[in-house]
Design a protein around this motif. Sequence first.
Motif, mmCIF file in Angstrom:
data_model
loop_
_atom_site.group_PDB
_atom_site.id
_atom_site.type_symbol
_atom_site.label_atom_id
_atom_site.label_comp_id
_atom_site.label_asym_id
_atom_site.label_seq_id
_atom_site.Cartn_x
_atom_site.Cartn_y
_atom_site.Cartn_z
ATOM 1 N N CYS A 103 0.825 -1.203 0.000
ATOM 2 C CA CYS A 103 0.000 0.000 0.000
ATOM 3 C C CYS A 103 0.864 1.259 0.000
ATOM 4 O O CYS A 103 0.578 2.235 -0.708
ATOM 5 N N TYR A 104 1.936 1.220 0.774
ATOM 6 C CA TYR A 104 2.798 2.392 0.897
ATOM 7 C C TYR A 104 3.503 2.698 -0.425
ATOM 8 O O TYR A 104 3.592 3.865 -0.846
ATOM 9 N N GLU A 105 3.990 1.678 -1.104
ATOM 10 C CA GLU A 105 4.662 1.901 -2.387
ATOM 11 C C GLU A 105 3.696 2.464 -3.423
ATOM 12 O O GLU A 105 4.064 3.335 -4.224
ATOM 13 N N VAL A 148 0.653 18.964 2.898
ATOM 14 C CA VAL A 148 0.343 19.639 1.638
ATOM 15 C C VAL A 148 0.553 18.664 0.484
ATOM 16 O O VAL A 148 1.486 17.862 0.485
ATOM 17 N N GLY A 149 -0.335 18.738 -0.510
ATOM 18 C CA GLY A 149 -0.136 17.968 -1.726
ATOM 19 C C GLY A 149 -1.072 16.786 -1.850
ATOM 20 O O GLY A 149 -2.131 16.719 -1.228
ATOM 21 N N ALA A 150 -0.659 15.845 -2.686
ATOM 22 C CA ALA A 150 -1.493 14.693 -3.014
ATOM 23 C C ALA A 150 -1.708 13.808 -1.797
ATOM 24 O O ALA A 150 -0.822 13.656 -0.957
ATOM 25 N N SER A 151 -2.888 13.195 -1.728
ATOM 26 C CA SER A 151 -3.200 12.314 -0.606
ATOM 27 C C SER A 151 -3.090 10.837 -0.960
ATOM 28 O O SER A 151 -2.768 10.016 -0.106
ATOM 29 N N ALA A 152 -3.397 10.476 -2.211
ATOM 30 C CA ALA A 152 -3.502 9.077 -2.657
ATOM 31 C C ALA A 152 -4.666 8.343 -1.989
ATOM 32 O O ALA A 152 -4.768 7.121 -2.096
ATOM 33 N N VAL A 153 -5.524 9.062 -1.314
ATOM 34 C CA VAL A 153 -6.708 8.432 -0.727
ATOM 35 C C VAL A 153 -7.600 7.899 -1.856
ATOM 36 O O VAL A 153 -7.859 8.606 -2.829
ATOM 37 N N GLY A 154 -8.031 6.686 -1.715
ATOM 38 C CA GLY A 154 -8.870 6.052 -2.726
ATOM 39 C C GLY A 154 -8.238 4.850 -3.386
ATOM 40 O O GLY A 154 -8.932 3.969 -3.893
ATOM 41 N N ILE A 155 -6.898 4.779 -3.369
ATOM 42 C CA ILE A 155 -6.245 3.662 -4.068
ATOM 43 C C ILE A 155 -6.587 2.326 -3.411
ATOM 44 O O ILE A 155 -6.760 1.315 -4.100
#
Length: 428
Positions: free
Chosen positions: A100-102, A410-417
């Motif tokens: 998940c982290y990658e 700040v910036g992209a979250s990647a929430v949803g992947i």
Amino acid sequence: MTQFTVSLATQPASSGWGESALLSFTEHGATIHLPERGDGLLTIQQAARKLDGLSIPEVTLTGEWQFEHQWAFALSFTRARNPATIHFCDNGDKERIQQCYEAMLFTRKLVNDTPEDLSPENLAQRAAEWIKSLSPDAVSYSMTTGEELAEAGWIGIYNVGRGSDRPPVLLELDYNPTGDANAPVTTALVGKGITFDSGGYSIKSSEGMLDMKCDMGGAATVTGALGLAISQGLNTRVKLFLCCAENLISGHAYKLGDVLTYKNGVTVEVVNTDAEGRLVLADGLMAASETNASLILDAATLTGAATVALGNDYHAVFSMDDRVREAMLECAKAESERFWPLPLEQWHKDRCPSPFADTANSRPQKGGGGGGASNAAGFLARFVDPQGKGWIHLDLAAAYHGKGTAEMPVGASAVGIRSIAALLRQQG
């Protein structure tokens, strides 16, 4: 160098650290103090932001950490610039959390990169190469670029992108682990990949344009989700379509009053060149429909209206298919990600009328007027199954934070992947 360790405690910090302190420190690290009630995830996120502010180069999580605790820490501790290294707990969740982290790091990097570095072709190429690196024998892809788009009839992507010197691109990627060229496509993913959005002739303000490198967040999110699902053992065929363009002003740019005729015969009057995301997604949705996939999911940072409704905390979910909407929401709940349904009915298709075409691409007023997010979804509904069967539209209000919060950098979250990856695995 001595490792900086971070552990969890269910006991409050001693009074010397302050009343209800989130953190206490030792010579070798810090302890996060969880509240007596609740799951503690918000506390972990807030503590992670404070630790990240110390510019520690790497941390090691020690002791008893559940999967969701580690994920909450990773979401909040990983800043956009020079992110620190996290060493996760060596327990039964280590492989899963690392996967998940990658995927999160890839997704965030793609969104946070400068628009100069991330051209439409670069976005498509990087997405394709990353997916292929995860399963080289199961992945093939092609890119339709520049004037080829007009020749192939992908007029939405072509017109939005023709104002830039850097050509627009439609990426079609096929992940087929079955080895059978005739295997059915279970899911088609479509991502909005506007690598920079000036608004075109409906130009944004300087402040409104500052974060518009994030307007390819949909493309990054569906790519990150597919990559995560592959690393988790996805064994069904999935196709990925990224609709990539720069929305810029030039003598060759598309204009207000233009009428676009799509491959399915739908005519669209352009009343706002800043409502470009739905124009490119229309092509991607038609390409996805040609695969006969049982599920089509598109994702986009599409409307400010979704952010007005949900803030930066939830992704908006639209579908006229109750079954797939509930499946999406159940996956989100299981993966501890925030998704929320907003209304979409058949009559939303007609909420952007035009005297010159079948529909306009928006309403000629700021933000598209009331119900703008639903009206945008209604526009997209013209390019999928007429009843909306098997189609989900995600308006990614939580994809990017222009300003840091107590919980998120700040910036992209990647929430949803995680949620989309879970839905992909369900379709087998």
